[in-house]
Design a protein around this motif. Structure first.
Motif, PDB file in Angstrom:
ATOM      1  N   ASP A  32      -6.455   1.657 -11.984  1.00 23.68           N
ATOM      2  CA  ASP A  32      -6.781   2.459 -10.802  1.00 23.68           C
ATOM      3  C   ASP A  32      -6.425   1.692  -9.523  1.00 23.68           C
ATOM      4  OD1 ASP A  32      -7.828   4.419 -12.430  1.00 23.68           O
ATOM      5  OD2 ASP A  32      -9.929   4.024 -11.919  1.00 23.68           O
ATOM      6  N   TYR A  33      -6.140   2.445  -8.482  1.00 26.32           N
ATOM      7  CA  TYR A  33      -5.819   1.849  -7.190  1.00 26.32           C
ATOM      8  C   TYR A  33      -7.015   1.925  -6.253  1.00 26.32           C
ATOM      9  CZ  TYR A  33      -0.894   1.494  -8.308  1.00 26.32           C
ATOM     10  OH  TYR A  33       0.302   1.138  -8.877  1.00 26.32           O
ATOM     11  N   LEU A  34      -7.284   0.829  -5.576  1.00 23.84           N
ATOM     12  CA  LEU A  34      -8.255   0.818  -4.491  1.00 23.84           C
ATOM     13  C   LEU A  34      -7.613   1.450  -3.259  1.00 23.84           C
ATOM     14  CD1 LEU A  34     -11.018  -0.130  -3.366  1.00 23.84           C
ATOM     15  CD2 LEU A  34      -9.870  -2.257  -2.714  1.00 23.84           C
ATOM     16  N   ILE A  35      -6.371   1.073  -3.009  1.00 22.62           N
ATOM     17  CA  ILE A  35      -5.587   1.653  -1.917  1.00 22.62           C
ATOM     18  C   ILE A  35      -4.122   1.580  -2.292  1.00 22.62           C
ATOM     19  CG2 ILE A  35      -5.362  -0.492  -0.585  1.00 22.62           C
ATOM     20  CD1 ILE A  35      -5.754   1.328   1.960  1.00 22.62           C
ATOM     21  N   SER A  36      -3.362   2.553  -1.823  1.00 21.93           N
ATOM     22  CA  SER A  36      -1.920   2.594  -2.071  1.00 21.93           C
ATOM     23  C   SER A  36      -1.170   2.522  -0.758  1.00 21.93           C
ATOM     24  CB  SER A  36      -1.538   3.892  -2.804  1.00 21.93           C
ATOM     25  OG  SER A  36      -2.143   3.945  -4.065  1.00 21.93           O
ATOM     26  N   GLU A  37       0.068   2.093  -0.868  1.00 25.21           N
ATOM     27  CA  GLU A  37       0.982   2.037   0.268  1.00 25.21           C
ATOM     28  C   GLU A  37       0.930   3.340   1.062  1.00 25.21           C
ATOM     29  OE1 GLU A  37       5.577   0.527   0.619  1.00 25.21           O
ATOM     30  OE2 GLU A  37       4.925   1.477  -1.235  1.00 25.21           O
ATOM     31  N   ASN A  38       0.982   3.215   2.382  1.00 27.12           N
ATOM     32  CA  ASN A  38       0.985   4.326   3.350  1.00 27.12           C
ATOM     33  C   ASN A  38      -0.386   4.953   3.596  1.00 27.12           C
ATOM     34  OD1 ASN A  38       3.771   4.109   3.938  1.00 27.12           O
ATOM     35  ND2 ASN A  38       4.216   5.189   2.030  1.00 27.12           N
ATOM     36  N   GLN A  39      -1.429   4.445   2.975  1.00 25.14           N
ATOM     37  CA  GLN A  39      -2.784   4.895   3.294  1.00 25.14           C
ATOM     38  C   GLN A  39      -3.375   3.964   4.348  1.00 25.14           C
ATOM     39  OE1 GLN A  39      -4.661   4.690  -0.604  1.00 25.14           O
ATOM     40  NE2 GLN A  39      -4.422   6.898  -0.872  1.00 25.14           N
ATOM     41  N   VAL A  40      -4.382   4.435   5.065  1.00 21.51           N
ATOM     42  CA  VAL A  40      -5.100   3.601   6.025  1.00 21.51           C
ATOM     43  C   VAL A  40      -6.334   3.043   5.334  1.00 21.51           C
ATOM     44  CG1 VAL A  40      -6.358   3.568   8.216  1.00 21.51           C
ATOM     45  CG2 VAL A  40      -4.247   4.907   8.005  1.00 21.51           C
ATOM     46  N   CYS A  41      -6.520   1.746   5.445  1.00 18.50           N
ATOM     47  CA  CYS A  41      -7.646   1.084   4.796  1.00 18.50           C
ATOM     48  C   CYS A  41      -8.898   1.200   5.669  1.00 18.50           C
ATOM     49  CB  CYS A  41      -7.323  -0.387   4.558  1.00 18.50           C
ATOM     50  SG  CYS A  41      -8.649  -1.259   3.705  1.00 18.50           S
ATOM     51  N   LEU A  52      -8.801  -7.712  -9.108  1.00 19.14           N
ATOM     52  CA  LEU A  52      -7.909  -6.842  -8.343  1.00 19.14           C
ATOM     53  C   LEU A  52      -6.621  -7.594  -8.048  1.00 19.14           C
ATOM     54  CD1 LEU A  52     -10.418  -5.386  -5.714  1.00 19.14           C
ATOM     55  CD2 LEU A  52      -9.475  -4.211  -7.707  1.00 19.14           C
ATOM     56  N   ARG A  53      -5.541  -6.838  -7.898  1.00 20.43           N
ATOM     57  CA  ARG A  53      -4.243  -7.417  -7.552  1.00 20.43           C
ATOM     58  C   ARG A  53      -3.707  -6.691  -6.331  1.00 20.43           C
ATOM     59  NH1 ARG A  53       1.691  -6.370  -9.334  1.00 20.43           N
ATOM     60  NH2 ARG A  53       0.940  -4.315  -9.900  1.00 20.43           N
ATOM     61  N   SER A  54      -3.254  -7.474  -5.349  1.00 14.28           N
ATOM     62  CA  SER A  54      -2.569  -6.922  -4.183  1.00 14.28           C
ATOM     63  C   SER A  54      -1.080  -7.140  -4.388  1.00 14.28           C
ATOM     64  CB  SER A  54      -3.037  -7.638  -2.916  1.00 14.28           C
ATOM     65  OG  SER A  54      -2.187  -7.335  -1.841  1.00 14.28           O
ATOM     66  N   PHE A  55      -0.284  -6.082  -4.138  1.00 16.17           N
ATOM     67  CA  PHE A  55       1.157  -6.242  -4.283  1.00 16.17           C
ATOM     68  C   PHE A  55       1.902  -5.350  -3.307  1.00 16.17           C
ATOM     69  CE2 PHE A  55       0.137  -2.798  -7.185  1.00 16.17           C
ATOM     70  CZ  PHE A  55       1.205  -1.924  -7.096  1.00 16.17           C
ATOM     71  N   PHE A  56       3.143  -5.747  -3.050  1.00 18.68           N
ATOM     72  CA  PHE A  56       4.066  -4.996  -2.215  1.00 18.68           C
ATOM     73  C   PHE A  56       5.222  -4.531  -3.097  1.00 18.68           C
ATOM     74  CE2 PHE A  56       2.070  -8.222   0.440  1.00 18.68           C
ATOM     75  CZ  PHE A  56       1.573  -7.456   1.472  1.00 18.68           C
ATOM     76  N   ILE A  57       5.904  -3.502  -2.671  1.00 14.51           N
ATOM     77  CA  ILE A  57       7.105  -3.057  -3.379  1.00 14.51           C
ATOM     78  C   ILE A  57       8.285  -3.347  -2.461  1.00 14.51           C
ATOM     79  CG2 ILE A  57       8.312  -1.084  -4.374  1.00 14.51           C
ATOM     80  CD1 ILE A  57       5.520   0.101  -4.989  1.00 14.51           C
TER      81      ILE A  57
END
Length: 187
Positions: A32-41, A52-57
């Motif tokens: 599951d994602y806590l937050i995905s790219e292009n969302q506002v945290c 948890l893992r933080s990553f960029f594409i």
């Protein structure tokens, strides 16, 4: 989260109660994602259990692991949380996770409630800047073996739960090179 804040900042009972009243709980399943790219945290989480893992594409569509967050640590898409602009970061559960969550409105309420909470917020922000500096310095100054050894020493009980592809990406090496390092490292 309250216990960590109480330990780090010697909170009194009233401060603990205020913080406790602002925390919610959430569970994430592995993947599951806590937050995905292009969302506002809009939240900061404290990991009660899990990873948890933080990553960029990147432009080649490769996932580049930025960091791991383990039990009793905090996680957020920090720059998005501060600027309220969309993040370029993804935060995903590597294992099932139990989280304590505090949203942006509640954080602002805390910081505005007293100069003590504002000072705590500053200390946390300063800590994040130091962590970022240490990560950059590690990537630039240490070998991949040294980075692996540091991760292993500090988080040995969690390493087995992190897929090799994520570990290799975090270390900035191929999975093949990581396999050689793991064979060479003896603790």
């Amino acid at each position: 989260m309250v216990e960590i804040f109480q330990y780090l900042f010697q909170l009194d009972q009233e401060e603990c109660q205020l913080l406790s009243s602002l925390i919610t709980h959430r569970k994430l399943k592995k993947g599951d994602y806590l937050i995905s790219e292009n969302q506002v945290c809009n939240e900061i989480v404290f990991v009660k259990s899990g990873i948890l893992r933080s990553f960029f594409i990147n432009s080649k569509e490769d996932e580049i692991t930025n960091c791991f967050t383990f039990e009793n640590e905090f996680m957020t898409a920090f720059s998005s949380f501060i600027t309220q602009s969309p993040t370029d970061e993804n935060i995903q559960a590597i294992t099932d996770c139990e989280l304590e969550v505090i949203d942006k409105v509640s954080v602002e309420k805390l910081f505005n409630s007293s100069s003590r909470w504002a000072a705590i917020g500053r200390k946390i922000a300063e800590s994040e800047v130091v962590n970022l500096h240490n990560r950059i310095a590690s990537l630039q100054k240490k070998s991949s073996m040294e980075r692996y050894e540091t991760l292993f020493v500090n988080h040995q009980k969690y390493i087995q739960y992190i897929p090799l592809v994520y570990l290799a990406s975090y270390l900035g090496i191929s999975t093949r090179h990581l396999s050689r390092i793991r064979q060479a490292v003896v603790f």
